[in-house]
Design an enzyme around this catalytic site. Sequence first.
Site, short mmCIF file in Angstrom:
data_model
loop_
_atom_site.label_atom_id
_atom_site.label_comp_id
_atom_site.label_asym_id
_atom_site.label_seq_id
_atom_site.Cartn_x
_atom_site.Cartn_y
_atom_site.Cartn_z
N ARG A 63 -12.76 2.63 51.83
CA ARG A 63 -12.33 2.79 50.44
C ARG A 63 -12.02 4.26 50.21
O ARG A 63 -12.70 5.14 50.74
CB ARG A 63 -13.44 2.35 49.47
N GLU A 116 -5.52 4.20 44.12
CA GLU A 116 -4.37 3.39 44.57
C GLU A 116 -3.65 2.78 43.37
O GLU A 116 -4.31 2.38 42.42
CB GLU A 116 -4.87 2.29 45.51
N HIS A 160 -2.67 0.40 52.29
CA HIS A 160 -3.80 -0.56 52.27
C HIS A 160 -3.42 -1.86 53.00
O HIS A 160 -3.41 -2.94 52.42
CB HIS A 160 -4.24 -0.84 50.83
C1 DGY Z 1 -10.98 -5.93 51.19
O1 DGY Z 1 -11.01 -7.14 51.39
O2 DGY Z 1 -11.86 -5.35 50.57
C2 DGY Z 1 -9.86 -5.17 51.78
O3 DGY Z 1 -9.84 -3.85 51.38
C3 DGY Z 1 -8.54 -5.83 51.50
O4 DGY Z 1 -7.76 -5.49 52.61
#
Ligand code: DGY
Length: 322
Positions: free
Chosen positions: A241, A270, A288
């Site tokens: 993240r 984002e 992402h």
């Molecule tokens: C999630 O599932 O948390 C991912 O970041 C999506 O790709």
Amino acid sequence: MKPRIIVTRRWPAVVERILAERFDTTLNAGDIPLTPTQLKAAFLNFDAVLPTVSDQLPASVFPDRDLCTKLIANFGVGFSHIDLEASRQRGIVVTNTPGVLTDCTADIAFSLLLALARRTGEGERQLRAGEWTGWCPTHMTGTKVSGKTLGIIGMGRIGKAMAKRAHFGFDMKIVFFNRSRIDDDEVRTMGATQLPTIEDVLAESDFVSLHCPGGAENRHLIDARCIGAMKRNGFLINTARGDVVDQDALIDALESRSIAGAGLDVFAEEPLVPERLMRLENAVLLPHLGSATEETRVAMGMKAVENLTAFFEGRPTLDRVA
Ligand code: DGY
């Protein structure tokens, strides 16, 4: 009567069809993100809300009364965008979709590692710009990957999948940091060494890959001080993240070349990516894409379907996070 559910974004068509068969389903054909007001209204009108990682669900979007929603079935493994305390206080169960995106996320992390080391983004940009003047011994030399040390921060499912690719595919030595002690067969077969602190891992690694959850607990876990502990020729990879890293401190380090480069699939706000980051040749930037394969996105949707079905049939939900 079928439970009324709302899906906040487009999901894979096959999953949307199954949702529509099993539930009284409201889809988002236009794929336009819901506003906070629309999200609040969803909690008043639907038995289940099916958000995803790009929806923000802070306490302020949870109504204090007349709530209809009993389940938030999140499409995604990460749930730091949902205020779990607010959902708990209102008796809403929250589920996620773990397990099914492990390999694909590790693949993207490893693609970033290779792209950084071998400068493939830079190379492609040069070639497409018509600026390549031909092979020569000193052209765009990068860093050899095989035999180097990979540091993993967060040795969960995805961390282990990344470590396996590195160790078995590229003979890399694995060191890692994890809050709890990990001493299982998977880690032992890789000869991976758990180190006491994040700084120890950063100082020892040629490449560092982040695989810990986001959210308040890990916000800026990798701050200026940590980045300062990395080798000057070290690379940082983040598919976890954006808020796990102090993005401004990272950009400072990349600009001053106090580390060699960063491969990022996630960002602090984002889809905003700072202009300063965009300008850097030593950053590889992806939108992402960690879980973005057809197979994985369908599997994520089907996990949510299973969670919804179990919940409304009165069975325990497997992927309950709150
Ligand atoms: C999630 O599932 O948390 C991912 O970041 C999506 O790709």
